[in-house]
Design a protein around this motif. Structure first.
Motif, mmCIF file in Angstrom:
data_model
loop_
_atom_site.group_PDB
_atom_site.id
_atom_site.type_symbol
_atom_site.label_atom_id
_atom_site.label_comp_id
_atom_site.label_asym_id
_atom_site.label_seq_id
_atom_site.Cartn_x
_atom_site.Cartn_y
_atom_site.Cartn_z
ATOM 1 N N TYR A 32 0.855 -1.178 0.000
ATOM 2 C CA TYR A 32 0.000 0.000 0.000
ATOM 3 C C TYR A 32 0.888 1.225 0.000
ATOM 4 C CZ TYR A 32 -3.647 3.347 0.887
ATOM 5 O OH TYR A 32 -4.501 4.401 0.756
ATOM 6 N N LEU A 33 0.596 2.163 -0.920
ATOM 7 C CA LEU A 33 1.364 3.404 -1.024
ATOM 8 C C LEU A 33 0.452 4.573 -0.695
ATOM 9 C CD1 LEU A 33 2.608 1.285 -3.263
ATOM 10 C CD2 LEU A 33 3.985 3.277 -3.874
ATOM 11 N N ASN A 34 0.938 5.486 0.134
ATOM 12 C CA ASN A 34 0.128 6.634 0.532
ATOM 13 C C ASN A 34 0.056 7.676 -0.581
ATOM 14 O OD1 ASN A 34 2.597 8.007 0.576
ATOM 15 N ND2 ASN A 34 2.767 7.964 2.813
ATOM 16 N N GLN A 35 -0.551 8.801 -0.296
ATOM 17 C CA GLN A 35 -0.740 9.837 -1.309
ATOM 18 C C GLN A 35 0.553 10.549 -1.689
ATOM 19 O OE1 GLN A 35 -3.953 10.684 -3.033
ATOM 20 N NE2 GLN A 35 -3.858 8.552 -2.364
ATOM 21 N N GLN A 36 1.624 10.240 -0.998
ATOM 22 C CA GLN A 36 2.954 10.744 -1.370
ATOM 23 C C GLN A 36 3.735 9.679 -2.142
ATOM 24 O OE1 GLN A 36 1.782 11.208 2.065
ATOM 25 N NE2 GLN A 36 0.931 13.044 1.082
ATOM 26 N N SER A 37 3.039 8.610 -2.541
ATOM 27 C CA SER A 37 3.641 7.494 -3.292
ATOM 28 C C SER A 37 4.790 6.842 -2.530
ATOM 29 C CB SER A 37 4.114 7.957 -4.680
ATOM 30 O OG SER A 37 3.030 8.393 -5.464
ATOM 31 N N GLN A 38 4.570 6.628 -1.243
ATOM 32 C CA GLN A 38 5.548 5.940 -0.403
ATOM 33 C C GLN A 38 4.926 4.649 0.123
ATOM 34 O OE1 GLN A 38 5.949 9.073 2.492
ATOM 35 N NE2 GLN A 38 7.774 9.923 1.521
ATOM 36 N N VAL A 39 5.680 3.565 0.061
ATOM 37 C CA VAL A 39 5.189 2.293 0.585
ATOM 38 C C VAL A 39 5.105 2.383 2.104
ATOM 39 C CG1 VAL A 39 5.680 -0.167 0.900
ATOM 40 C CG2 VAL A 39 6.057 0.905 -1.329
ATOM 41 N N THR A 40 3.909 2.242 2.642
ATOM 42 C CA THR A 40 3.710 2.298 4.087
ATOM 43 C C THR A 40 3.465 0.918 4.687
ATOM 44 O OG1 THR A 40 1.333 2.694 3.825
ATOM 45 C CG2 THR A 40 2.772 4.636 3.971
ATOM 46 N N ASN A 41 2.952 0.003 3.884
ATOM 47 C CA ASN A 41 2.639 -1.349 4.346
ATOM 48 C C ASN A 41 2.951 -2.340 3.226
ATOM 49 O OD1 ASN A 41 0.606 0.676 5.541
ATOM 50 N ND2 ASN A 41 0.528 -1.015 6.998
ATOM 51 N N TRP A 42 3.492 -3.485 3.580
ATOM 52 C CA TRP A 42 3.767 -4.484 2.548
ATOM 53 C C TRP A 42 3.849 -5.876 3.156
ATOM 54 C CZ3 TRP A 42 8.236 -7.608 2.167
ATOM 55 C CH2 TRP A 42 9.263 -7.303 3.060
ATOM 56 N N VAL A 43 3.657 -6.868 2.304
ATOM 57 C CA VAL A 43 3.808 -8.267 2.674
ATOM 58 C C VAL A 43 4.177 -9.033 1.408
ATOM 59 C CG1 VAL A 43 1.402 -8.908 2.277
ATOM 60 C CG2 VAL A 43 2.743 -10.190 3.936
ATOM 61 N N SER A 44 4.894 -10.120 1.550
ATOM 62 C CA SER A 44 5.235 -10.968 0.408
ATOM 63 C C SER A 44 4.695 -12.371 0.655
ATOM 64 C CB SER A 44 6.751 -11.017 0.180
ATOM 65 O OG SER A 44 7.443 -11.401 1.347
ATOM 66 N N CYS A 45 4.259 -13.020 -0.407
ATOM 67 C CA CYS A 45 3.670 -14.355 -0.313
ATOM 68 C C CYS A 45 4.241 -15.241 -1.421
ATOM 69 C CB CYS A 45 2.146 -14.288 -0.461
ATOM 70 S SG CYS A 45 1.321 -13.249 0.764
ATOM 71 N N ARG A 46 4.050 -16.557 -1.252
ATOM 72 C CA ARG A 46 4.473 -17.502 -2.271
ATOM 73 C C ARG A 46 3.304 -18.407 -2.617
ATOM 74 N NH1 ARG A 46 8.916 -22.339 -1.644
ATOM 75 N NH2 ARG A 46 7.458 -22.893 0.018
ATOM 76 N N TYR A 58 -3.928 -21.677 -3.378
ATOM 77 C CA TYR A 58 -3.309 -22.126 -2.125
ATOM 78 C C TYR A 58 -1.970 -21.412 -2.017
ATOM 79 C CZ TYR A 58 -2.514 -25.366 1.775
ATOM 80 O OH TYR A 58 -2.340 -25.905 3.022
ATOM 81 N N THR A 59 -1.896 -20.416 -1.116
ATOM 82 C CA THR A 59 -0.757 -19.503 -1.068
ATOM 83 C C THR A 59 -0.356 -19.228 0.370
ATOM 84 O OG1 THR A 59 -1.433 -18.464 -3.155
ATOM 85 C CG2 THR A 59 0.018 -17.192 -1.717
ATOM 86 N N GLU A 60 0.939 -19.147 0.621
ATOM 87 C CA GLU A 60 1.446 -18.939 1.968
ATOM 88 C C GLU A 60 2.168 -17.601 2.096
ATOM 89 O OE1 GLU A 60 4.379 -21.874 2.948
ATOM 90 O OE2 GLU A 60 5.788 -21.230 1.402
ATOM 91 N N TYR A 61 2.199 -17.100 3.333
ATOM 92 C CA TYR A 61 3.051 -15.960 3.649
ATOM 93 C C TYR A 61 4.504 -16.409 3.515
ATOM 94 C CZ TYR A 61 5.777 -12.803 6.612
ATOM 95 O OH TYR A 61 6.729 -11.951 7.087
ATOM 96 N N LYS A 62 5.333 -15.598 2.887
ATOM 97 C CA LYS A 62 6.751 -15.925 2.719
ATOM 98 C C LYS A 62 7.551 -14.628 2.708
ATOM 99 C CE LYS A 62 10.195 -18.788 1.620
ATOM 100 N NZ LYS A 62 10.633 -19.894 2.503
ATOM 101 N N LYS A 63 8.231 -14.369 3.816
ATOM 102 C CA LYS A 63 9.012 -13.141 3.894
ATOM 103 C C LYS A 63 10.164 -13.195 2.893
ATOM 104 C CE LYS A 63 11.426 -10.052 7.079
ATOM 105 N NZ LYS A 63 11.835 -9.794 8.480
ATOM 106 N N THR A 64 10.156 -12.236 1.966
ATOM 107 C CA THR A 64 11.165 -12.189 0.906
ATOM 108 C C THR A 64 11.623 -10.744 0.737
ATOM 109 O OG1 THR A 64 9.868 -13.951 -0.178
ATOM 110 C CG2 THR A 64 11.691 -12.998 -1.439
ATOM 111 N N PRO A 65 12.611 -10.309 1.530
ATOM 112 C CA PRO A 65 13.055 -8.909 1.486
ATOM 113 C C PRO A 65 13.478 -8.443 0.094
ATOM 114 C CG PRO A 65 13.975 -10.032 3.395
ATOM 115 C CD PRO A 65 13.332 -11.082 2.549
ATOM 116 N N GLU A 66 13.984 -9.363 -0.720
ATOM 117 C CA GLU A 66 14.423 -8.976 -2.061
ATOM 118 C C GLU A 66 13.272 -8.411 -2.889
ATOM 119 O OE1 GLU A 66 16.758 -10.909 -5.935
ATOM 120 O OE2 GLU A 66 16.515 -12.067 -4.090
ATOM 121 N N LEU A 67 12.065 -8.920 -2.662
ATOM 122 C CA LEU A 67 10.898 -8.422 -3.398
ATOM 123 C C LEU A 67 10.568 -6.994 -2.996
ATOM 124 C CD1 LEU A 67 8.516 -11.508 -3.499
ATOM 125 C CD2 LEU A 67 10.217 -10.760 -5.172
#
Length: 395
Positions: A215-229, A243-252
């Motif tokens: 989610y990006l705010n009105q200043q086009s900054q990422v304020t919330n994020w999650v990655s899944c696989r 069928y999808t799982e949460y998967k922390k992937t900082p590279e994304l």
């Protein structure tokens, strides 16, 4: 809450999850669809109001007038949340007009469409040094030579306009194994008046598909994020998450956040990536600009996208938490997952043991079912039963 939330498209579980995400916080939700027959999302106890609008395809101008007429009668401008690509296209086309009456996160008309369009998305990605699968366009010189030498078979024929392609062919793309099949696919697309591109298939099973949801705010900054696989999708290999799982992937985050911020994105976006099984590199496949299939999983991980959108646009900015919390839950769309499992078995891509092990001991974020809000699932089962009975009578 003074502002209502108008949800476009409630005959699919994305609309249902959006209604629930907002209703949990006491927000007045308005379910809009062109028919009440299969709009099971509107059966939720969190749906405050249901409206039947002109069909967005058959009477686009009438549909827009309907939305404006409704909003003009409200004491406060409603928040508008489209839950299907076709609704996003209409909102984008009439953005300037609709923003006079509705609260909408995006401010740049045409950006929704530019990101949804596979051709312009490919250009945006390459301009921002984001890897995309090697692609050949129909008007490229030495077209078939490039297919043989760069793309190679099997390859995929993808639409530039996905909603129109899916509406016509009831599939996301064509997978072709040789020149004869390629020519046939191109001919079918041409006869349908649909523009397509040809892409290399990135090696790797379906569990090499990842999502970066932000989610990006009105200043086009990422304020919330999650990655899944993704673990399974339907149709298999080239379909939607079942069928999808949460998967922390900082590279994304490093790839996706930088890209979305640079193009001036506002609001929610989900970037789908595929990890090359041979090189480990991530390739951007597509971007979903409406609420995602995984919405219920994101919400249970602490990233309630519809509510974040509502709060920011109505001035009730929530505390930002950057990455959502880790969860062992998996998103599960049981009906289509059963169809996917059948096809994975038939094609030898998964064994029964692998499937059973994946299902055990994993708490589920159900696409439709909710013990505290069962009516939509019961309505959905009624719809499925009706389909089976009609097929049986024809058979």
């Amino acid at each position: 809450m003074k502002h209502k939330a108008v949800i476009l498209g409630c005959n699919y579980y994305i609309g249902l999850s959006t209604i629930r995400c907002l209703g949990l916080h006491g927000i007045h939700t308005v379910a809009v669809d062109y028919s009440s027959k299969q709009a099971y999302g509107a059966k939720s106890k969190f749906c405050s109001e249901q409206l039947i609008a002109p069909h967005y395809k058959e009477d686009k101008e009438g549909f827009v007038r309907f939305l404006i007429d409704y909003a003009s009668k409200q004491s406060h401008p409603p928040v508008l949340i489209p839950c299907h690509d076709s609704y996003v296209e209409i909102v984008d086309e009439h953005l300037a007009k609709l923003k006079r009456y509705y609260l909408i996160p995006q401010t740049e008309q045409g950006l929704y469409t530019k990101v949804m369009d596979k051709g312009t998305l490919h250009l945006l990605a390459t301009q921002n040094n984001v890897r995309v699968p090697e692609t050949v366009k129909l008007n490229d010189e030495h077209f078939f030579e490039k297919i043989e030498n760069i793309i190679q078979y099997p390859c995929i024929v993808k639409p530039v306009d996905s909603p129109a392609f899916v509406a016509h062919f009831r599939r996301k793309l064509f997978k072709v194994h040789n020149k004869v099949e390629l020519i046939k696919a191109l001919d079918e697309a041409e006869q349908a008046g649909l523009e397509v591109i040809v892409q290399r298939i990135i090696p790797g099973f379906d569990d090499h598909m990842y999502t970066f949801d932000a989610y990006l705010n009105q200043q086009s900054q990422v304020t919330n994020w999650v990655s899944c696989r993704k673990l399974r999708q339907y149709p298999v290999n080239f379909g939607a998450s079942v069928y999808t799982e949460y998967k922390k992937t900082p590279e994304l985050y490093e790839i996706g956040a930088k890209f979305l911020e640079h193009i001036g994105w506002k609001g929610f976006a989900e970037i789908e990536f595929k990890k090359d099984a041979e090189t480990g590199q991530f390739y951007l496949i597509e971007i979903n600009v409406r609420i995602t299939n995984l919405n219920v999983l994101l919400q249970q991980a602490g990233m309630n996208i519809p509510y974040l959108t509502y709060c920011e646009l109505t001035g009730n900015v929530q505390r930002q938490s950057a990455e959502a919390r880790a969860t062992k839950r998996v998103f599960w769309y049981a009906y289509e997952d059963l169809l996917a499992i059948r096809d994975y078995w038939r094609s030898g891509q998964l064994t029964r043991t692998q499937v059973v092990r994946s299902l055990l001991f994993r708490p589920k974020a159900y696409a439709i079912w909710d013990w505290k809000d069962p009516q939509p699932a019961l309505a959905y089962m009624g719809i499925l039963l009706g389909k089976f009975l009609r097929k049986a009578r024809k058979g």
